[in-house]
Write a protein that holds these residues in place. Structure first.
Motif, short mmCIF file in Angstrom:
data_model
loop_
_atom_site.label_atom_id
_atom_site.label_comp_id
_atom_site.label_asym_id
_atom_site.label_seq_id
_atom_site.Cartn_x
_atom_site.Cartn_y
_atom_site.Cartn_z
N UNK A 190 4.81 54.07 13.38
CA UNK A 190 5.24 55.35 12.83
C UNK A 190 5.34 55.30 11.31
N UNK A 191 5.87 54.21 10.79
CA UNK A 191 5.97 54.07 9.33
C UNK A 191 4.59 54.00 8.69
N UNK A 192 3.67 53.26 9.30
CA UNK A 192 2.30 53.20 8.78
C UNK A 192 1.68 54.60 8.74
N UNK A 193 1.89 55.34 9.82
CA UNK A 193 1.33 56.68 9.92
C UNK A 193 1.94 57.63 8.90
N UNK A 194 3.22 57.45 8.60
CA UNK A 194 3.92 58.30 7.65
C UNK A 194 3.56 57.96 6.21
N UNK A 204 -1.68 48.55 1.89
CA UNK A 204 -1.32 48.44 3.31
C UNK A 204 -0.97 47.00 3.69
N UNK A 205 -1.78 46.04 3.28
CA UNK A 205 -1.50 44.65 3.65
C UNK A 205 -0.21 44.18 2.97
N UNK A 206 0.02 44.57 1.73
CA UNK A 206 1.28 44.22 1.07
C UNK A 206 2.46 44.81 1.83
N UNK A 207 2.34 46.05 2.26
CA UNK A 207 3.42 46.68 3.02
C UNK A 207 3.64 45.94 4.34
N UNK A 208 2.54 45.63 5.04
CA UNK A 208 2.67 44.90 6.31
C UNK A 208 3.33 43.54 6.12
#
Length: 118
Positions: free
Chosen positions: A30-34, A68-72
């Motif tokens: 959900x966070x990725x999608x948001x 995205x990878x940094x966030x993950x």
């Protein structure tokens, strides 16, 4: 895009979970999608293809890789994640070109090789 990476169509992140961590995986999803403009794949509650555990896929563009990878890295909440490019060579993409966050799982690479030869 860098000249030597122009053959990367997109990236996939496979987010692995089990029965106990499915709710955590749902929050990460959900966070990725948001937060990002990503394409979310279906939930696979059983192993599928080369993947040894339940997972869902997140597809994103090369220019999103850093964000995205940094966030993950910071928000995967203990989940194991495979990140790989899509270059048209599924075996290399899931092995030599792969990046793992968390534990590196044993993929069924023979499954990918069989698809390549059919």
């Amino acid at each position: 895009m860098l000249e030597d990476t122009k053959e990367i169509a997109d990236f996939h992140a496979h987010v692995y979970y089990d029965r106990q961590s499915r709710e955590v995986a749902a929050r990460v999803r959900e966070e990725l999608n948001t937060k990002f403009d990503v394409r979310l794949g279906r939930w696979h509650d059983n192993p599928i293809g080369p993947h040894p555990k339940p997972m869902y896929q997140v597809a994103f563009l090369p220019e999103q890789f850093g964000a995205i990878v940094s966030w993950l890295m910071l928000h995967r909440q203990g989940l194991d994640i495979l990140v790989h490019p899509t270059t048209g060579n599924d075996v290399a993409d899931h092995t030599n070109h792969a990046l793992w966050l968390g534990d590196k799982l044993e993929l069924n690479i023979e499954f990918l090789r069989a698809i390549k030869t059919t």
